[in-house]
Design a protein around this motif. Structure first.
Motif, short mmCIF file in Angstrom:
data_model
loop_
_atom_site.label_atom_id
_atom_site.label_comp_id
_atom_site.label_asym_id
_atom_site.label_seq_id
_atom_site.Cartn_x
_atom_site.Cartn_y
_atom_site.Cartn_z
N ARG A 1 0.85 -1.20 0.00
CA ARG A 1 0.00 0.00 0.00
C ARG A 1 0.88 1.24 0.00
NH1 ARG A 1 -1.96 3.92 3.31
NH2 ARG A 1 -0.83 3.13 5.09
N ASN A 2 1.91 1.23 0.85
CA ASN A 2 2.83 2.37 0.89
C ASN A 2 3.59 2.54 -0.42
OD1 ASN A 2 2.15 3.11 3.50
ND2 ASN A 2 3.74 1.85 4.43
N LEU A 3 3.74 1.47 -1.17
CA LEU A 3 4.40 1.53 -2.47
C LEU A 3 3.43 1.91 -3.59
CD1 LEU A 3 6.73 -1.59 -2.14
CD2 LEU A 3 7.44 0.82 -2.27
N GLY A 4 2.17 2.25 -3.22
CA GLY A 4 1.21 2.74 -4.20
C GLY A 4 0.37 1.68 -4.87
N ARG A 5 0.25 0.50 -4.23
CA ARG A 5 -0.53 -0.59 -4.82
C ARG A 5 -1.64 -1.02 -3.86
NH1 ARG A 5 4.91 -2.92 -5.39
NH2 ARG A 5 4.07 -4.91 -4.70
N PRO A 6 -2.64 -0.15 -3.64
CA PRO A 6 -3.67 -0.46 -2.65
C PRO A 6 -4.53 -1.67 -3.01
CG PRO A 6 -4.28 1.51 -3.87
CD PRO A 6 -2.86 1.17 -4.26
N LEU A 7 -4.80 -1.90 -4.29
CA LEU A 7 -5.62 -3.05 -4.67
C LEU A 7 -4.91 -4.36 -4.35
CD1 LEU A 7 -7.19 -1.79 -8.01
CD2 LEU A 7 -8.18 -1.75 -5.70
N GLU A 8 -3.62 -4.41 -4.55
CA GLU A 8 -2.85 -5.60 -4.18
C GLU A 8 -2.86 -5.77 -2.66
OE1 GLU A 8 1.67 -7.43 -4.51
OE2 GLU A 8 1.18 -5.63 -5.67
N SER A 9 -2.76 -4.67 -1.95
CA SER A 9 -2.82 -4.71 -0.49
C SER A 9 -4.14 -5.31 -0.02
CB SER A 9 -2.65 -3.29 0.07
OG SER A 9 -2.79 -3.27 1.47
N ILE A 10 -5.22 -4.85 -0.60
CA ILE A 10 -6.55 -5.36 -0.23
C ILE A 10 -6.62 -6.86 -0.49
CG2 ILE A 10 -9.01 -5.28 -0.83
CD1 ILE A 10 -8.48 -2.22 -1.48
N ALA A 11 -6.14 -7.30 -1.64
CA ALA A 11 -6.18 -8.72 -1.98
C ALA A 11 -5.38 -9.55 -0.98
CB ALA A 11 -5.66 -8.95 -3.40
N LEU A 12 -4.22 -9.08 -0.57
CA LEU A 12 -3.41 -9.79 0.43
C LEU A 12 -4.15 -9.90 1.76
CD1 LEU A 12 0.03 -8.14 -0.35
CD2 LEU A 12 -0.47 -10.59 -0.52
N LEU A 13 -4.82 -8.84 2.15
CA LEU A 13 -5.54 -8.83 3.43
C LEU A 13 -6.78 -9.71 3.38
CD1 LEU A 13 -5.00 -5.08 4.15
CD2 LEU A 13 -4.04 -6.98 5.48
N VAL A 14 -7.50 -9.68 2.28
CA VAL A 14 -8.67 -10.54 2.13
C VAL A 14 -8.24 -12.01 2.18
CG1 VAL A 14 -10.44 -11.28 0.48
CG2 VAL A 14 -10.10 -8.85 0.94
N ALA A 15 -7.10 -12.32 1.57
CA ALA A 15 -6.63 -13.71 1.55
C ALA A 15 -6.25 -14.21 2.93
CB ALA A 15 -5.43 -13.83 0.60
N ILE A 16 -5.71 -13.36 3.79
CA ILE A 16 -5.24 -13.81 5.11
C ILE A 16 -6.35 -13.70 6.18
CG2 ILE A 16 -4.30 -11.63 6.04
CD1 ILE A 16 -2.59 -15.07 6.18
N GLU A 17 -7.39 -12.97 5.91
CA GLU A 17 -8.43 -12.71 6.91
C GLU A 17 -9.01 -13.98 7.54
OE1 GLU A 17 -12.08 -11.88 8.87
OE2 GLU A 17 -12.01 -12.93 6.95
N PRO A 18 -9.33 -15.03 6.79
CA PRO A 18 -9.93 -16.21 7.42
C PRO A 18 -9.05 -16.87 8.48
CG PRO A 18 -10.22 -16.31 5.05
CD PRO A 18 -9.29 -15.17 5.32
N GLU A 19 -7.76 -16.71 8.40
CA GLU A 19 -6.87 -17.32 9.39
C GLU A 19 -6.22 -16.31 10.32
OE1 GLU A 19 -3.02 -18.74 7.30
OE2 GLU A 19 -4.53 -18.60 5.72
N SER A 20 -6.76 -15.09 10.37
CA SER A 20 -6.11 -14.01 11.12
C SER A 20 -6.28 -14.09 12.63
CB SER A 20 -6.59 -12.66 10.59
OG SER A 20 -7.99 -12.53 10.75
N GLY A 21 -7.27 -14.83 13.11
CA GLY A 21 -7.42 -15.02 14.55
C GLY A 21 -7.46 -13.71 15.32
N ASP A 22 -6.58 -13.60 16.33
CA ASP A 22 -6.60 -12.41 17.17
C ASP A 22 -6.03 -11.18 16.45
OD1 ASP A 22 -3.95 -13.26 17.24
OD2 ASP A 22 -3.72 -12.98 19.39
#
Length: 161
Positions: free
Chosen positions: A88-109
Motif C-alpha cells: 500500500r505504501n508503495l502505491g498498490r492499494p488493490l494488491e494490499s486489499i487482496a493480500l488482506l482478504v486472503a489472510i483474513e480467514p486465518e487471522s485469529g486475534d
C-alpha cells in the motif's frame, strides 16, 4: 534455540526506539545470520527491520521470501499484514486489499489489524465508504453500548453504495 533467539530479537525491537534504523537493521541482521540460509523467521525479521526503516522495496522482497519459505502461524499472518501495508505504501492499494482478504480467514486475534489495514488500503483505492464500513464493523464488537447500531450502520454503508 528458537526461544532464546526470539527473546533476543524481541529485545532488539523493545529497544528500537532508542537505537535508530541502521542499528536495528544491523542487530536484526546479525541475529538472522545465526539461522540457516532461507530461514523464514530470519527473513521475516529482516523484512520488518527494513520496513520500520522505510525501506519498503527491500522489505517487500524479504516478506515474500519469508512467506514462500514456509513462514507459518501468527508470524505468517503478521508477515502478510505487514506486506500488505508495505505494498500500500508503495502505491498498490488493490494488491494490499487482496493480500488482506486472503489472510483474513486465518487471522485469529489479528483480525482487527487486518481490518484496520484493509480500511487504509480502501481509502487509498478511493473507496472511503467501504473503508469506513470495514473499520466500524471491526470496532462494533468492542463497544460497551451501541454495538448493534454501529454494526448496522457499518453494513448500511456498503448496502447503499
Amino acid at each position: 534455540m528458537t526461544n532464546d533467539w526470539q527473546r533476543r530479537v524481541d529485545a532488539v525491537w523493545d529497544a528500537a526506539g532508542g537505537l535508530g534504523d541502521d542499528e536495528v537493521i544491523r542487530r536484526i541482521d546479525a541475529l538472522a545470520d545465526e539461522r540457516p540460509d532461507g530461514d523464514p523467521l530470519a527473513l521475516f525479521e529482516r523484512a520488518g527491520a527494513r520496513d520500520s526503516a522505510g525501506l519498503e522495496a527491500e522489505a517487500e522482497r524479504l516478506y515474500r521470501r519469508a512467506i514462500d519459505a514456509g513462514l507459518s502461524g501468527s508470524e505468517r499472518v503478521q508477515a502478510q499484514i505487514q506486506l500488505a501495508s508495505t505494498v500500500r505504501n508503495l502505491g498498490r492499494p488493490l494488491e494490499s486489499i487482496a493480500l488482506l482478504v486472503a489472510i483474513e480467514p486465518e487471522s485469529g486475534d489479528l483480525r482487527d489489524a487486518v481490518a484496520a489495514f484493509r480500511a487504509l488500503a480502501l481509502i487509498d483505492a478511493g473507496d472511503a465508504r467501504h473503508a469506513a464500513s470495514v473499520a466500524l464493523a471491526a470496532l462494533a464488537p468492542h463497544l460497551a453500548r451501541y454495538r448493534v447500531s454501529v454494526a448496522a450502520y457499518a453494513e448500511g454503508l456498503t448496502a447503499s453504495a
